[in-house]
Write an enzyme that holds these catalytic residues in place. Structure first.
Site, PDB file in Angstrom:
ATOM      1  N   GLY A  23      42.837  41.556  43.161  1.00 55.75           N
ATOM      2  CA  GLY A  23      42.117  42.162  44.230  1.00 55.75           C
ATOM      3  C   GLY A  23      41.847  43.682  43.409  1.00 55.75           C
ATOM      4  N   ALA A  66      45.758  42.390  45.966  1.00 55.68           N
ATOM      5  CA  ALA A  66      45.923  42.431  47.497  1.00 55.68           C
ATOM      6  C   ALA A  66      47.478  42.356  47.472  1.00 55.68           C
ATOM      7  CB  ALA A  66      45.193  41.038  48.104  1.00 55.68           C
ATOM      8  N   GLU A 120      45.979  35.231  40.239  1.00 55.14           N
ATOM      9  CA  GLU A 120      46.090  34.595  41.460  1.00 55.14           C
ATOM     10  C   GLU A 120      46.518  33.226  41.442  1.00 55.14           C
ATOM     11  OE1 GLU A 120      43.440  36.363  40.638  1.00 55.14           O
ATOM     12  OE2 GLU A 120      42.920  37.813  42.631  1.00 55.14           O
ATOM     13  N   GLU A 178      38.943  42.972  41.085  1.00 55.61           N
ATOM     14  CA  GLU A 178      37.863  42.855  41.907  1.00 55.61           C
ATOM     15  C   GLU A 178      37.344  44.192  42.676  1.00 55.61           C
ATOM     16  OE1 GLU A 178      40.325  39.919  43.944  1.00 55.61           O
ATOM     17  OE2 GLU A 178      38.620  38.304  43.634  1.00 55.61           O
TER      18      GLU A 178
HETATM   19  N1  CAA Z   1      51.453  43.175  46.466  1.00 56.14           N
HETATM   20  C1  CAA Z   1      52.636  43.566  46.987  1.00 56.14           C
HETATM   21  N2  CAA Z   1      53.524  44.066  46.319  1.00 56.14           N
HETATM   22  C2  CAA Z   1      53.352  44.438  45.014  1.00 56.14           C
HETATM   23  C3  CAA Z   1      52.364  44.156  44.401  1.00 56.14           C
HETATM   24  C4  CAA Z   1      51.474  43.180  45.255  1.00 56.14           C
HETATM   25  N3  CAA Z   1      49.935  42.749  44.686  1.00 56.14           N
HETATM   26  N4  CAA Z   1      52.389  44.042  43.105  1.00 56.14           N
HETATM   27  C5  CAA Z   1      53.320  44.977  42.989  1.00 56.14           C
HETATM   28  N5  CAA Z   1      54.107  44.914  44.079  1.00 56.14           N
HETATM   29  C6  CAA Z   1      55.266  45.656  44.486  1.00 56.14           C
HETATM   30  C7  CAA Z   1      56.546  44.910  44.011  1.00 56.14           C
HETATM   31  O1  CAA Z   1      56.728  43.926  44.975  1.00 56.14           O
HETATM   32  C8  CAA Z   1      57.674  46.009  43.875  1.00 56.14           C
HETATM   33  O2  CAA Z   1      57.934  46.355  45.098  1.00 56.14           O
HETATM   34  P1  CAA Z   1      59.698  46.423  45.369  1.00 56.14           P
HETATM   35  O3  CAA Z   1      60.091  47.552  44.556  1.00 56.14           O
HETATM   36  O4  CAA Z   1      59.417  46.599  46.955  1.00 56.14           O
HETATM   37  O5  CAA Z   1      60.151  45.117  45.078  1.00 56.14           O
HETATM   38  C9  CAA Z   1      56.645  47.224  43.468  1.00 56.14           C
HETATM   39  O6  CAA Z   1      55.438  47.075  43.797  1.00 56.14           O
HETATM   40  C10 CAA Z   1      56.721  47.358  41.853  1.00 56.14           C
HETATM   41  O7  CAA Z   1      56.192  46.209  41.355  1.00 56.14           O
HETATM   42  P2  CAA Z   1      57.176  45.461  40.005  1.00 56.14           P
HETATM   43  O8  CAA Z   1      58.865  45.563  40.228  1.00 56.14           O
HETATM   44  O9  CAA Z   1      56.801  44.013  40.030  1.00 56.14           O
HETATM   45  O10 CAA Z   1      56.797  46.261  39.121  1.00 56.14           O
HETATM   46  P3  CAA Z   1      56.672  45.895  37.526  1.00 56.14           P
HETATM   47  O11 CAA Z   1      56.255  46.958  36.461  1.00 56.14           O
HETATM   48  O12 CAA Z   1      57.859  44.986  36.882  1.00 56.14           O
HETATM   49  O13 CAA Z   1      55.625  44.507  37.213  1.00 56.14           O
HETATM   50  C11 CAA Z   1      53.178  44.043  37.888  1.00 56.14           C
HETATM   51  C12 CAA Z   1      54.044  45.213  37.552  1.00 56.14           C
HETATM   52  C13 CAA Z   1      53.076  43.149  36.505  1.00 56.14           C
HETATM   53  C14 CAA Z   1      51.828  44.497  38.258  1.00 56.14           C
HETATM   54  C15 CAA Z   1      53.822  42.929  38.869  1.00 56.14           C
HETATM   55  O14 CAA Z   1      53.972  43.809  40.034  1.00 56.14           O
HETATM   56  C16 CAA Z   1      52.917  42.092  39.429  1.00 56.14           C
HETATM   57  O15 CAA Z   1      52.604  40.864  38.832  1.00 56.14           O
HETATM   58  N6  CAA Z   1      52.329  42.197  40.637  1.00 56.14           N
HETATM   59  C17 CAA Z   1      51.402  41.087  41.270  1.00 56.14           C
HETATM   60  C18 CAA Z   1      50.061  41.012  40.756  1.00 56.14           C
HETATM   61  C19 CAA Z   1      49.291  39.975  41.378  1.00 56.14           C
HETATM   62  O16 CAA Z   1      49.685  38.727  41.256  1.00 56.14           O
HETATM   63  N7  CAA Z   1      48.101  40.248  41.807  1.00 56.14           N
HETATM   64  C20 CAA Z   1      47.160  39.361  42.642  1.00 56.14           C
HETATM   65  C21 CAA Z   1      47.593  39.291  44.112  1.00 56.14           C
HETATM   66  S1  CAA Z   1      46.585  37.996  44.966  1.00 56.14           S
HETATM   67  C22 CAA Z   1      45.063  38.861  45.104  1.00 56.14           C
HETATM   68  O17 CAA Z   1      44.723  39.770  44.704  1.00 56.14           O
HETATM   69  C23 CAA Z   1      44.003  37.962  45.720  1.00 56.14           C
HETATM   70  C24 CAA Z   1      42.572  38.482  45.787  1.00 56.14           C
HETATM   71  O18 CAA Z   1      41.880  37.831  45.150  1.00 56.14           O
HETATM   72  C25 CAA Z   1      42.158  39.401  46.448  1.00 56.14           C
END
Ligand code: CAA
Length: 289
Positions: free
Chosen positions: A140, A97, A163, A143
């Site tokens: 998400g 998400a 999460e 999911e």
């Molecule tokens: N939401 C918003 N933006 C996101 C995102 C997310 N879930 N995941 C990645 N991005 C964005 C980053 O903020 C970044 O944007 P900027 O360049 O503007 O800073 C861009 O995508 C690239 O990401 P990274 O620089 O972090 O890329 P990376 O290769 O170093 O890492 C990753 C990749 C491990 C996937 C890392 O981005 C990450 O950990 N993302 C979050 C994953 C996460 O926590 N997901 C769960 C979300 S909560 C949820 O989903 C609730 C639910 O149950 C529905």
């Protein structure tokens, strides 16, 4: 909404107009900003949705999920389409998400607006949906894949429910579907530590059915869609309904439902055609009736 494909020249004109307006691809009569929508397969009978928000690793913002619902509705209505494939990019199926969109939400907003409830569409479409997962399928994203009926993975795919690292828990079925797919111990570990599993581990644990080299993943998913689409749509829908019931009903209730659906196939022309074709040693020609 009736889905119709216009003549090539009209499509080109509309695509040009829409690209000027910032939309990326156009095929169902609706402009999409976050996804690409096409029909694939030799017979154009596989609906294809590609999440296309590369800069955010396909983070599932509200707009993107609304577009996915719209595209699914269009494919449901399209009698040519017999199966649907959802994929992302090689780097990310979806990184979850949209955290930036969620960051300042209040409990009251989440509760009153039933936040994330519209995502459910993916799990309620009648036509089979195949997730083709390359790269990250996190939160998400994992999911969303689990809402689909079949998951194929590229060999570098990573699945996770991180999460907990954000101070929250999965909110789109992760605790429920993951536990049913891989069992309690691995689901607990993934949800409580935030650790990811590889495509191979996901296959071993039953989360995905097949793993392919990265570049073969999407073609294989489309091939699977074509195979399903070649069968009777009405019987395929019954098969899907029966398997899904296994997650909701007791064994006795599930077996009863299965039996009723099995009996129902005898009311269709396609059941008759299927068995007659076998006896006559020819290929069945299903009419979806
Ligand atoms: N939401 C918003 N933006 C996101 C995102 C997310 N879930 N995941 C990645 N991005 C964005 C980053 O903020 C970044 O944007 P900027 O360049 O503007 O800073 C861009 O995508 C690239 O990401 P990274 O620089 O972090 O890329 P990376 O290769 O170093 O890492 C990753 C990749 C491990 C996937 C890392 O981005 C990450 O950990 N993302 C979050 C994953 C996460 O926590 N997901 C769960 C979300 S909560 C949820 O989903 C609730 C639910 O149950 C529905």
């Amino acid at each position: 909404m009736a889905m119709f494909f216009r003549s090539a020249s009209l499509v080109v004109r509309q695509a040009t107009a829409l690209s000027l307006a910032g939309a990326r691809r156009y095929s169902t009569g609706a402009p999409y900003q976050y996804i690409l929508v096409e029909k694939k397969g030799e017979k154009q009978d596989v609906g294809f949705i590609q999440l296309n928000r590369p800069k955010a690793l396909n983070a599932l913002c509200d707009g993107l999920m609304k577009e996915v619902s719209q595209a699914l509705d269009a494919f449901e209505e399209d009698s040519q389409v017999g199966a649907i494939v959802i994929t992302g990019s090689e780097k990310a199926f979806a990184a979850g998400a949209d955290i930036k969109e969620m960051q300042n939400r209040t409990f009251q907003e989440c509760y009153s607006g039933n936040f994330l409830s519209h995502w459910n569409k993916v799990s309620t479409v009648k036509k089979p949906v195949i997730a083709a997962v390359n790269g990250f399928a996190l939160g998400g994203g994992c999911e969303l894949a689990m809402m689909c009926d079949i998951i194929y993975a590229g060999e570098k795919a990573q699945f996770g429910q991180p999460e907990i690292l954000l101070g929250t828990i999965p909110g789109a079925g992760g605790t429920q579907r993951l536990t049913r797919a891989v069992g309690k111990s691995l689901a607990m570990e993934m949800v409580l530590t935030g650790d990811r599993v590889s495509a191979q581990e996901a296959k071993q644990s039953g989360l995905v059915s097949k793993v392919f080299p990265i570049d073969q993943l999407v073609p294989e998913a489309i091939k699977c869609g074509e195979k399903i689409a070649a069968h009777s749509k009405i019987i395929v829908a019954m098969g899907k309904e029966a398997v899904n019931a296994a997650f909701e009903l007791t064994l006795t209730e599930g077996n009863r439902l299965e039996k009723r659906l099995f009996h129902s196939t005898f009311a269709t022309d396609d059941r008759k055609e299927g068995m007659t074709a076998f006896v006559e040693k020819r290929k069945a020609s299903f009419q979806d009736k």
